[in-house]
Motif scaffolding. Sequence first.
Motif, short mmCIF file in Angstrom:
data_model
loop_
_atom_site.label_atom_id
_atom_site.label_comp_id
_atom_site.label_asym_id
_atom_site.label_seq_id
_atom_site.Cartn_x
_atom_site.Cartn_y
_atom_site.Cartn_z
N ASN A 74 29.94 18.30 33.30
CA ASN A 74 30.18 17.46 34.48
C ASN A 74 31.49 16.70 34.34
OD1 ASN A 74 27.76 18.23 35.70
ND2 ASN A 74 26.60 16.65 34.60
N LYS A 75 32.60 17.44 34.40
CA LYS A 75 33.91 16.82 34.27
C LYS A 75 34.84 17.17 35.41
CE LYS A 75 34.10 16.01 29.31
NZ LYS A 75 34.98 15.99 28.12
N LYS A 76 34.89 18.44 35.80
CA LYS A 76 35.81 18.90 36.84
C LYS A 76 35.02 19.58 37.94
CE LYS A 76 39.63 17.97 34.43
NZ LYS A 76 39.00 17.42 33.24
N PRO A 77 35.53 19.58 39.17
CA PRO A 77 34.88 20.33 40.25
C PRO A 77 34.86 21.83 39.98
CG PRO A 77 36.41 18.70 41.13
CD PRO A 77 36.66 18.78 39.66
N ALA A 78 34.19 22.56 40.86
CA ALA A 78 33.90 23.97 40.61
C ALA A 78 34.93 24.92 41.19
CB ALA A 78 32.52 24.32 41.17
N GLY A 79 35.99 24.41 41.84
CA GLY A 79 36.92 25.29 42.55
C GLY A 79 37.49 26.40 41.69
N ILE A 80 37.95 26.05 40.48
CA ILE A 80 38.57 27.06 39.63
C ILE A 80 37.55 28.10 39.18
CG2 ILE A 80 38.26 25.82 37.45
CD1 ILE A 80 41.30 27.96 38.56
N HIS A 81 36.30 27.67 39.00
CA HIS A 81 35.25 28.62 38.60
C HIS A 81 34.98 29.63 39.71
CE1 HIS A 81 34.53 26.34 34.97
NE2 HIS A 81 34.40 25.24 35.68
N TRP A 82 35.03 29.20 40.96
CA TRP A 82 34.84 30.13 42.08
C TRP A 82 35.98 31.14 42.12
CZ3 TRP A 82 33.74 25.72 46.13
CH2 TRP A 82 32.49 25.16 45.84
N LEU A 83 37.21 30.67 41.91
CA LEU A 83 38.34 31.60 41.90
C LEU A 83 38.22 32.59 40.74
CD1 LEU A 83 41.27 29.12 42.68
CD2 LEU A 83 40.20 30.74 44.24
N GLN A 84 37.84 32.10 39.57
CA GLN A 84 37.68 32.99 38.43
C GLN A 84 36.54 33.98 38.66
OE1 GLN A 84 37.17 30.41 35.06
NE2 GLN A 84 39.34 29.85 34.96
N ALA A 85 35.44 33.51 39.24
CA ALA A 85 34.31 34.41 39.52
C ALA A 85 34.73 35.51 40.49
CB ALA A 85 33.14 33.62 40.08
N ALA A 86 35.53 35.15 41.49
CA ALA A 86 36.01 36.15 42.44
C ALA A 86 36.91 37.17 41.75
CB ALA A 86 36.76 35.47 43.58
N SER A 87 37.81 36.71 40.87
CA SER A 87 38.72 37.64 40.20
C SER A 87 37.95 38.56 39.25
CB SER A 87 39.81 36.88 39.45
OG SER A 87 39.29 36.21 38.31
N VAL A 88 36.97 38.02 38.53
CA VAL A 88 36.19 38.85 37.61
C VAL A 88 35.38 39.88 38.40
CG1 VAL A 88 34.32 38.83 35.92
CG2 VAL A 88 36.10 37.09 35.82
N THR A 89 34.80 39.46 39.52
CA THR A 89 34.02 40.39 40.35
C THR A 89 34.90 41.53 40.85
OG1 THR A 89 32.55 38.59 41.04
CG2 THR A 89 32.58 40.57 42.41
N LEU A 90 36.11 41.22 41.27
CA LEU A 90 37.02 42.27 41.74
C LEU A 90 37.43 43.20 40.59
CD1 LEU A 90 39.30 40.21 44.16
CD2 LEU A 90 37.60 41.93 44.79
N VAL A 91 37.67 42.63 39.42
CA VAL A 91 38.04 43.45 38.26
C VAL A 91 36.90 44.40 37.90
CG1 VAL A 91 38.43 43.34 35.75
CG2 VAL A 91 39.75 41.88 37.29
N GLU A 92 35.68 43.90 37.92
CA GLU A 92 34.54 44.75 37.60
C GLU A 92 34.31 45.80 38.69
OE1 GLU A 92 31.68 42.13 34.71
OE2 GLU A 92 31.34 41.94 36.87
N ALA A 93 34.49 45.41 39.95
CA ALA A 93 34.30 46.37 41.05
C ALA A 93 35.31 47.51 40.98
CB ALA A 93 34.39 45.65 42.39
N ALA A 94 36.52 47.18 40.51
CA ALA A 94 37.56 48.20 40.39
C ALA A 94 37.49 48.96 39.06
CB ALA A 94 38.94 47.56 40.53
N HIS A 95 36.51 48.61 38.22
CA HIS A 95 36.31 49.27 36.91
C HIS A 95 37.56 49.14 36.03
CE1 HIS A 95 32.58 50.94 38.45
NE2 HIS A 95 33.24 51.43 39.49
#
Length: 559
Positions: A74-95
Motif C-alpha cells: 500500500n504505497k503507490k497507486p495501481a496505474g503502472i501495474h495495469w500498464l504492465q499487465a497489459a504489456s505482459v498479456t500482449l507479449v503472451e498473446a503474441a507468443h
Amino acid sequence: MAPSRTDRSLGALPEALQRRPRLALVLLCLALWLPGFFTLPATDRDEARFAQATKQMLDTGDYVRIRVGEEERNKKPAGIHWLQAASVTLVEAAHLGTRRDIWAYRIPSLLGGMLAVLATFHWGRSLVGRRAALLGAGMLASSLVLVAEAHIAKTDAALLATVTAAMGLFAKAYLRPGHFTAREAADFWLVLGASILLKGPVGPMVPLLAGITLAVADKGAPWLRALRPGWGLPLMVAAAAPWFVAIGIATEGRFFEQAVGGDMLSKIGSGEEKHGGPPGFYLLTFGIAAFPGAWIVLLALPTAWRDRLNPPTRVLLAWIVPSWLVFEAVSTKLPHYTLPMYPALMLLGAAWAMDPLRRLPPRWWRWFALAALGLAALGLALVAGAAGWFLQRHAFGLALLVLLPGALLVWVVARNAARGAWGRAGMLGALLAVPLYATVLEGVAPRLEPLWIAPRLAAVLQDRAPGLASRDFGITSHSEPSVLFAVGGETSLLRTGTDAARFLAGGPGRVVAVGDRAERDFQREVAVLELPLQEIGQVTGFNYTRGRWITLMLVRRAS
C-alpha cells in the motif's frame, strides 16, 4: 575556446533525419535503451517488487489490490501495474515471451520514456524552436537517469511522459491563452488524472507549483481561465477516483493510512530505506544523472536566468525551480526524483546551444562544465572496473571496455565545443552515448554474475528439484523481491535458521535455501528435529541492496 556565433547546425544528424525528427528520436531512443533491456535480470528492490505485484495481479485476476507475496503493498497507486499487465498479456498473446520474463514488464517504461522524449520535442518547438527542441529531446533521451529508468519496470519513466505532456499543455495555455481550446484543457486534466494513478500527487505538483510561481511573479494569472479549472478539476478527480474508492473498500482504508502516513510522510521527514541526503544533493549529482547533456545545461543556466522575463524561458524556469526546491527539501533522495524537471532543463540547454546570439559564460565555467562531462565518463569506467575487480577480479578489461567509448565521447564533444559548434557537440554527445551505454548495459552488467543471485537460484532449483512448487520453497537471509519473481510468489521468506529447519520439517518435498549467517541456528534446530538432510546446491553472490556477500545452501530432507 573561440566560439562561433553563427552555428545552428545539427550536422551530427543526417539531413534526412532532421527532416523527420520524430523518426530520428524514436531510432535514437531504441539505440540507447534496447541494449540490456532483454538481458538484464530483474533488479532489487523496486523493479522486482513492481513486477512481482503485477505478476500476482495476472495470476489472481485481482487488479485492485497490490500484493507482493503475502504482503500488501500500500504505497503507490495501481496505474503502472495495469500498464504492465497489459504489456505482459500482449507479449503472451503474441507468443513472444511469458510472465516470467522481466523485459515484458519493462515495456511501459520504455514506451513512457519514448513518449516523454517525443512530447519534449512536440511542445518544445513553440518554446525554443524546432531545431533546439530536437536537440533538447535528444539530450533527454541520452540522459543517464532516463536511460536507467527505461530499463526498469516501475513508475518513473511513465510518470515523466504524463508530466511532460501536462507541462507542454500548461505552457501553451500560459503563452497563448486565447488559442487554448476546451479539448486541450480536457487533455491537460485527464493527463494529470493519469499521473495520479501512476504516482499520486507528484504529477499534479509540478504544474501546480509552476502556476503558483508564475502567478506570484506576474502578479496575476490570466491564463488560468484557459485551463477551465471549474470543470477540469472534477474531471481529473473523476479519472482517478474509481480505483481509490475500490482500494479503500478492499483494504478497509489501510491503503490511505499506509500510503500517506507510512510512505509519503516518512519520505518527507526522514531518509526512507537509507536513501537520505543533504539539501543540494540533486545539484551536486546533476552532472552524473544528466550525463552527457548536463554540461550544456550548466552553460545555459546563467543566460536562462538573465532571460527570465522572456515568456518561454519564464515558463521553463517555473517548471524547474519550485519543484526542484521541494525535492531538495525532502529528506528521502533518489536520482530519479527530479526527472520530471529534465525536459525543461534540456530545452533551456538546447535553446542556448542553438542561439546564434548566445552569451558565453566565463571561460572557467566552460572548462568546469566540460570537466564535469569528463569526470562522469571516467566515473562510469571506474565503476565498471571496481565492480569487475570486486565481484570477479577482472578490473582492467572492464574498465578499458567502458573507458574507450567514454573517452571518444568526451574528445569529440570537447573538440566541437572548442570550435563553437555547441549544437553539434550536444547532438554528438547523445549519439556517442549509444556505444557507451551499450557497453555498460549489454557487455558488462549482465555478465557480473555475483549480482544476479535470484535467477541463479531459480536455475539451480530447476536443475536439482524440477517441478518444485514455490509454496514448497523457503529462503532465509536473502528475502529480496527478485527471489519471489524468479521462483514464485508463494515462496516463504523465513527470518531465521530455526524457521528454515521447521519449514523443512513441515511437509515432504520441501527445499530451503539457508544463508551462511543463519546456518548455525539451522543446524542446531535440525539436530533437535532429527532431520536427515541432502544438500542439492549452493549459490554465492553479492547482495547489492545490503552491501554484503552471501552464500545460500540449498537443502531438502533426505529420503
